[in-house]
Motif scaffolding. Structure first.
Motif, PDB file in Angstrom:
ATOM      1  N   ASP A   1       0.829  -1.209   0.000  1.00  0.00           N
ATOM      2  CA  ASP A   1       0.000   0.000   0.000  1.00  0.00           C
ATOM      3  C   ASP A   1       0.864   1.260   0.000  1.00  0.00           C
ATOM      4  N   ARG A   2       1.910   1.269   0.817  1.00  0.00           N
ATOM      5  CA  ARG A   2       2.809   2.435   0.859  1.00  0.00           C
ATOM      6  C   ARG A   2       3.439   2.688  -0.506  1.00  0.00           C
ATOM      7  N   LEU A   3       3.818   1.624  -1.192  1.00  0.00           N
ATOM      8  CA  LEU A   3       4.432   1.747  -2.506  1.00  0.00           C
ATOM      9  C   LEU A   3       3.416   2.227  -3.543  1.00  0.00           C
ATOM     10  N   THR A   4       2.257   1.615  -3.583  1.00  0.00           N
ATOM     11  CA  THR A   4       1.276   1.962  -4.614  1.00  0.00           C
ATOM     12  C   THR A   4       0.674   3.356  -4.414  1.00  0.00           C
ATOM     13  N   ARG A   5       0.547   3.816  -3.173  1.00  0.00           N
ATOM     14  CA  ARG A   5       0.022   5.164  -2.936  1.00  0.00           C
ATOM     15  C   ARG A   5       0.939   6.240  -3.495  1.00  0.00           C
ATOM     16  N   LYS A   6       2.230   5.988  -3.500  1.00  0.00           N
ATOM     17  CA  LYS A   6       3.192   6.990  -3.981  1.00  0.00           C
ATOM     18  C   LYS A   6       3.497   6.840  -5.473  1.00  0.00           C
TER      19      LYS A   6
ATOM     20  N   SER B   1      10.750   1.059   0.271  1.00  0.00           N
ATOM     21  CA  SER B   1      10.533   2.502   0.206  1.00  0.00           C
ATOM     22  C   SER B   1      10.450   2.956  -1.245  1.00  0.00           C
ATOM     23  N   TYR B   2       9.398   3.676  -1.556  1.00  0.00           N
ATOM     24  CA  TYR B   2       9.238   4.235  -2.902  1.00  0.00           C
ATOM     25  C   TYR B   2      10.434   5.111  -3.257  1.00  0.00           C
TER      26      TYR B   2
END
Length: 111
Positions: free
Chosen positions: A41-46, A103-104
């Motif tokens: 989720d952290r990756l796809t949101r950014k 981390s993006y």
């Protein structure tokens, strides 16, 4: 984010070939793990639409394709973890990270 699903062993050679022209991201995701879901989720949101021009993203469902995940680990010389990202360039893993280390910003900095 337009994920390519990694579901067959033959795709590993395709990824190696593609990575000579464009970096390839492999995200190993455990659908039953909350840490994996949060990392994804952290990756796809950014993720931005323009990122698709820079890197080709692949998604590997670890629950459905554990043997394939092990093969990815062997082929690229990166011990299996879950969740995990690998960045493939010129047929080789040039970056990997797992869990909350995904981390993006770090990933995009390696492209």
């Amino acid at each position: 984010m337009n994920w390519n699903k990694l579901t067959e062993a033959g795709q590993i050679e395709e990824i190696k070939t593609l990575s000579k022209e464009k970096p390839v991201l492999i995200f190993k995701h455990s659908t039953s793990c909350s840490i994996s879901s949060m990392s994804m989720d952290r990756l796809t949101r950014k993720w931005q639409t323009s990122d698709n021009e820079k890197v080709e993203p692949y998604y590997l469902d670890l629950i459905a394709n554990r043997d394939l995940s092990n093969q990815v680990a062997r082929e690229f010389g990166v011990p299996h973890e879950s969740p995990q990202v690998l960045l493939i360039k010129s047929g080789n893993a040039v970056y990997d990270n797992s869990h909350f280390g995904i981390s993006y910003a770090d990933l995009m900095g390696k492209i």
